[in-house]
Design a protein around this motif. Structure first.
Motif, PDB file in Angstrom:
ATOM      1  N   ARG A  54       0.436  -1.287   0.276  1.00 48.83           N
ATOM      2  CA  ARG A  54       0.032  -0.304  -0.236  1.00 48.83           C
ATOM      3  C   ARG A  54       0.818   1.469  -0.004  1.00 48.83           C
ATOM      4  NH1 ARG A  54      -4.727  -2.148   3.759  1.00 48.83           N
ATOM      5  NH2 ARG A  54      -5.520  -3.149   2.503  1.00 48.83           N
ATOM      6  N   ASN A  57       2.176   1.926  -3.764  1.00 50.28           N
ATOM      7  CA  ASN A  57       0.516   1.892  -4.654  1.00 50.28           C
ATOM      8  C   ASN A  57       0.507   3.641  -4.175  1.00 50.28           C
ATOM      9  OD1 ASN A  57       0.570  -0.456  -5.812  1.00 50.28           O
ATOM     10  ND2 ASN A  57      -0.841  -1.090  -4.294  1.00 50.28           N
ATOM     11  N   ASN A  58       0.391   3.831  -2.706  1.00 51.71           N
ATOM     12  CA  ASN A  58       0.589   5.436  -2.357  1.00 51.71           C
ATOM     13  C   ASN A  58       1.435   6.193  -3.188  1.00 51.71           C
ATOM     14  OD1 ASN A  58       1.000   7.509   0.093  1.00 51.71           O
ATOM     15  ND2 ASN A  58      -1.060   7.516  -0.254  1.00 51.71           N
ATOM     16  N   GLU A  61      -0.104   8.188  -6.536  1.00 48.95           N
ATOM     17  CA  GLU A  61      -1.432   8.973  -6.441  1.00 48.95           C
ATOM     18  C   GLU A  61      -1.079  10.119  -5.967  1.00 48.95           C
ATOM     19  OE1 GLU A  61      -3.087   6.973  -2.423  1.00 48.95           O
ATOM     20  OE2 GLU A  61      -3.840   5.094  -3.807  1.00 48.95           O
ATOM     21  N   VAL A  62      -1.036  11.325  -4.633  1.00 47.31           N
ATOM     22  CA  VAL A  62      -0.397  12.595  -4.751  1.00 47.31           C
ATOM     23  C   VAL A  62       0.717  12.941  -5.157  1.00 47.31           C
ATOM     24  CG1 VAL A  62      -0.269  14.568  -3.002  1.00 47.31           C
ATOM     25  CG2 VAL A  62      -2.515  12.925  -2.373  1.00 47.31           C
TER      26      VAL A  62
END
Length: 133
Positions: A54, A57-58, A61-62
């Motif tokens: 996770r 994967n993060n 994102e931002v």
């Protein structure tokens, strides 16, 4: 802006490598059947695998907002010390976020650092817009 961007790329690669070795070790320790990785059957994964996956994967994102913002600084030849400070602060906060996420994973600490990083990206973009005026 290229150095903060390169630092984020390195952070992403480091987190990815950590996630990879965590997965390999989970198979070696017979905690996870290798077939579980075919469809990412998360119910059978130990916490360490879930956290590192996770966290990796993060990183997509931002940080995309960070990369695009920095690209605009470079493409438009915008030079801003304030923008550079926001960029470096973002990288530092993302590194802290990854460390918290992968290690002790205290939710409140992670949320605080996450939102501080989001505000750094916002500051980066606001500074870009102000320099365009």
């Amino acid at each position: 802006m290229i150095y903060p961007v390169f630092s984020m790329v390195l952070l992403t690669l480091v987190v990815g490598i950590i996630a990879f070795f965590t997965r390999v070790n989970s198979v070696k320790a017979r905690k996870v059947n290798p077939k579980a990785y075919k469809l990412m059957d998360a119910e059978s994964f130990p916490e360490s695998v879930i956290k590192t996956t996770r966290c990796f994967n993060n990183q997509f994102e931002v940080p995309v907002l960070f990369y695009v913002g920095c690209l605009f600084y470079v493409a438009l030849n915008v030079s801003s010390v304030v923008g550079l400070y926001f960029a470096w602060a973002f990288v530092l906060l993302r590194a802290m976020h990854a460390y918290i996420h992968i290690t002790y994973n205290h939710l409140l600490h992670r949320i605080i650092v996450f939102w501080l990083a989001v505000f750094m990206v916002l500051g980066l973009w606001i500074t870009l817009m102000l320099n365009m005026a």
